[in-house]
Design a protein around this motif. Structure first.
Motif, short mmCIF file in Angstrom:
data_model
loop_
_atom_site.label_atom_id
_atom_site.label_comp_id
_atom_site.label_asym_id
_atom_site.label_seq_id
_atom_site.Cartn_x
_atom_site.Cartn_y
_atom_site.Cartn_z
N TRP A 153 7.51 5.83 3.96
CA TRP A 153 6.48 5.67 4.99
C TRP A 153 6.60 6.73 6.08
CZ3 TRP A 153 1.97 3.61 4.97
CH2 TRP A 153 1.68 2.53 4.11
N ASN A 154 7.81 7.10 6.44
CA ASN A 154 7.96 8.16 7.44
C ASN A 154 7.41 9.49 6.93
OD1 ASN A 154 9.03 7.13 9.89
ND2 ASN A 154 10.98 6.76 8.88
N SER A 155 7.57 9.76 5.64
CA SER A 155 7.01 10.99 5.08
C SER A 155 5.49 10.94 5.08
CB SER A 155 7.54 11.24 3.67
OG SER A 155 7.04 10.27 2.75
N VAL A 156 4.92 9.75 4.88
CA VAL A 156 3.46 9.59 4.96
C VAL A 156 2.99 9.83 6.39
CG1 VAL A 156 1.59 7.90 4.82
CG2 VAL A 156 3.28 8.05 2.97
N LEU A 157 3.65 9.18 7.35
CA LEU A 157 3.21 9.29 8.75
C LEU A 157 3.32 10.72 9.26
CD1 LEU A 157 4.79 5.99 10.12
CD2 LEU A 157 2.37 6.44 9.67
N GLU A 158 4.32 11.47 8.77
CA GLU A 158 4.47 12.87 9.18
C GLU A 158 3.26 13.71 8.82
OE1 GLU A 158 7.99 14.31 7.36
OE2 GLU A 158 9.36 13.18 8.68
N ARG A 159 2.53 13.31 7.79
CA ARG A 159 1.38 14.09 7.32
C ARG A 159 0.06 13.61 7.90
NH1 ARG A 159 2.76 15.56 0.99
NH2 ARG A 159 4.99 15.93 1.31
N CYS A 160 0.10 12.59 8.74
CA CYS A 160 -1.14 12.06 9.32
C CYS A 160 -1.57 12.91 10.52
CB CYS A 160 -0.93 10.62 9.78
SG CYS A 160 -0.74 9.44 8.43
N PHE A 161 -2.87 13.19 10.61
CA PHE A 161 -3.36 13.92 11.78
C PHE A 161 -3.58 12.99 12.96
CE2 PHE A 161 -7.45 12.89 9.62
CZ PHE A 161 -8.18 12.37 10.68
N CYS A 188 0.81 -1.22 0.00
CA CYS A 188 0.00 0.00 0.00
C CYS A 188 0.84 1.27 0.00
CB CYS A 188 -0.93 0.00 1.22
SG CYS A 188 -2.19 -1.30 1.18
N ALA A 189 2.14 1.13 -0.18
CA ALA A 189 3.02 2.30 -0.07
C ALA A 189 2.70 3.36 -1.11
CB ALA A 189 4.49 1.86 -0.18
N GLU A 190 2.49 2.94 -2.33
CA GLU A 190 2.23 3.91 -3.39
C GLU A 190 0.93 4.66 -3.16
OE1 GLU A 190 1.52 3.91 -8.24
OE2 GLU A 190 2.79 2.36 -7.34
N ALA A 191 -0.13 3.92 -2.78
CA ALA A 191 -1.42 4.56 -2.52
C ALA A 191 -1.32 5.50 -1.33
CB ALA A 191 -2.49 3.50 -2.27
N ALA A 192 -0.61 5.09 -0.28
CA ALA A 192 -0.46 5.95 0.90
C ALA A 192 0.33 7.21 0.56
CB ALA A 192 0.23 5.17 2.01
N SER A 193 1.37 7.08 -0.24
CA SER A 193 2.17 8.25 -0.63
C SER A 193 1.36 9.22 -1.47
CB SER A 193 3.41 7.79 -1.40
OG SER A 193 4.21 8.88 -1.76
N ALA A 194 0.57 8.68 -2.39
CA ALA A 194 -0.28 9.54 -3.22
C ALA A 194 -1.31 10.27 -2.36
CB ALA A 194 -0.98 8.70 -4.30
N ALA A 195 -1.86 9.56 -1.36
CA ALA A 195 -2.84 10.19 -0.47
C ALA A 195 -2.19 11.30 0.34
CB ALA A 195 -3.44 9.14 0.46
#
Length: 341
Positions: free
Chosen positions: A95-103, A60-67
Motif C-alpha cells: 500500500w505504501n508503494s501504491v500511495l507513493e505513486r498517487c498524485f 482492493c490491494a491487488e487492483a490498486a497495485s496493478a493500477a
C-alpha cells in the motif's frame, strides 16, 4: 482531451447491495461529471481508489497495485484505512508503494490521515470527508417528524467488532429502544444491506412497537427518511454518514474505528459509544444530551458537513484539471493536486 472524454476506473467496494458503498459511488459519479467514472471503464485515463475503508486492507490491494504499475494517473478520493488499533492492517509495503505513486491522497477523516502517517505514507494527505456527504435529502422543514428516531445495527461478519459480540450489542440497543418508546419516541429500525435484514427485523420485533424498513432498496427514499427523522442511532458506518448528509444528528455505535474516524471528522466525537463498553442507559443519555441542545447540535453538524462538501468539490475540480492537462500535454502544469492547508 475534454473532461467528457476522460475515463476513470473506480476501485472500491461494489459487490453487494450495501447502501453505504452504493451511496459513495453514486456521489462520486455525480461529483466527477462529465468524466466517466466506472469500475469497468475501458482504456482508463486514470484510476481512483474511492470511498470506503480500502487502504491497507486486502480487498482492493491487488487492483490498486496493478493500477499503480500501469497508470501515471492514480489518486485516492475519500477513502478510509485499516486501523492498527483494531489489528486489521495488511499489505503495508504494497500500500505504501501504491500511495507513493498517487498524485493526490484525500481521506475520510483525521484518524485515517494519522494512520497513514503512522504506517509510513510520505505523501501529503488531505482530510476531505466521506464522499457520501455530498448527498442531500429532499425534505421540507414541515415534513420532519419531531418524535422519530431511526436505528441501525449490523450483524458483522465473524463478530469483527469491538467486544466481538453482536448479540450483546443488539440486546442493549433493543433495551434502549424500549426505553425510548416509553418516553414517547417513535422507533424505526432500518437495514442498510440485505444480508442484515433478518437480524435487524428481529430486533425490531423484540422491541415491540418498532417499525422496520429495508433502506438499501432506495438511496433516495432512505435519504428522505433520514432527513425527516429527529435523530439516528447507527452502528453501520454509512447510517451515520448519511444521517449527517441529511442534516440529522446521530449517536454512533463504534463497532470499528472507522465510525469514530468519521464522527470526529464532523465534530461529533462525543456522540460515539464503543460496542465493547456501552449500556442501554448510555444510549438514552446521549439522546437526552442531543435533545438538550438540539438546534445548536444540528447547526454545528450542518457547518462541518458544508466544509467537507466544499473540500470534496474543490478537490474534484483540481483532479479533473490535472487529468485534462495530462491528457493534453503528457504532464500537468503542476506536479500534483494540492491539498488544502
Amino acid at each position: 482531451m475534454s473532461n467528457e472524454q476522460i475515463r476513470i476506473r473506480y476501485i472500491g467496494w461494489l459487490a453487494t447491495d450495501n447502501l453505504g458503498d452504493i451511496a459513495v459511488y453514486r456521489a462520486l459519479q455525480e461529483l466527477f461529471q462529465p468524466c466517466v467514472l466506472d469500475p469497468a471503464a475501458p482504456e482508463p485515463d486514470a484510476f481512483m481508489i474511492g470511498g470506503g475503508t480500502l487502504l491497507f486492507r486486502r480487498g482492493c490491494a491487488e487492483a490498486a497495485s496493478a493500477a499503480a504499475s500501469s497508470s501515471r494517473s492514480l489518486f485516492v478520493f475519500g477513502s478510509g484505512a485499516a486501523d492498527p488499533e483494531f489489528g486489521e492492517v495488511l499489505n503495508n509495503d504494497l500500500w505504501n508503494s501504491v500511495l507513493e505513486r498517487c498524485f493526490y491522497v484525500g481521506v475520510r477523516g483525521f484518524r485515517t490521515r494519522d494512520v497513514l502517517r503512522q504506517l509510513g505514507c510520505a505523501q501529503p494527505v488531505e482530510v476531505m470527508g466521506d464522499p457520501a456527504l455530498l448527498l442531500e435529502a429532499s425534505v421540507a422543514p414541515g415534513e420532519r417528524n419531531p418524535r422519530q428516531i431511526l436505528v441501525n445495527i449490523c450483524n458483522t461478519r465473524d463478530s469483527r467488532l469491538w467486544g466481538e459480540d453482536n448479540r450483546a450489542v443488539r440486546s442493549r440497543v433493543v433495551q434502549a429502544a424500549r426505553g425510548l418508546i416509553k418516553r414517547g419516541w417513535e422507533i424505526t429500525f432500518v437495514s442498510f444491506e440485505s444480508r442484515n435484514d433478518s437480524y435487524v427485523e428481529a430486533a425490531a420485533r423484540d422491541v415491540g412497537g418498532a417499525d422496520f424498513v429495508t433502506g438499501y432498496e432506495s438511496l433516495e427514499a432512505t435519504m428522505d427518511l433520514l432527513g425527516r427523522s429527529r435523530l439516528v442511532i447507527g452502528e453501520k458506518l454509512h447510517s451515520i454518514v448519511l444521517a449527517a448528509a441529511a442534516g440529522t444528528p446521530f449517536v454512533a455505535l463504534e463497532y470499528r474505528p472507522k465510525c469514530r474516524d468519521f464522527a470526529e471528522s464532523v465534530g461529533c466525537g462525543p456522540m460515539v459509544l464503543r460496542t465493547d463498553n456501552f449500556s442501554a442507559d448510555d444510549i438514552l443519555a446521549k439522546v437526552e444530551e442531543i435533545e438538550h441542545g438540539y438546534e445548536a447540535v444540528r447547526q454545528a453538524l450542518h457547518d462541518r458537513v458544508a466544509q467537507h462538501r466544499n473540500s470534496l468539490r474543490r478537490a474534484a475540480r483540481e483532479a479533473q484539471r490535472y487529468l485534462s492537462e495530462r491528457a493534453h500535454t503528457g504532464r500537468p502544469t503542476d506536479a500534483s493536486v494540492r491539498a488544502a492547508p
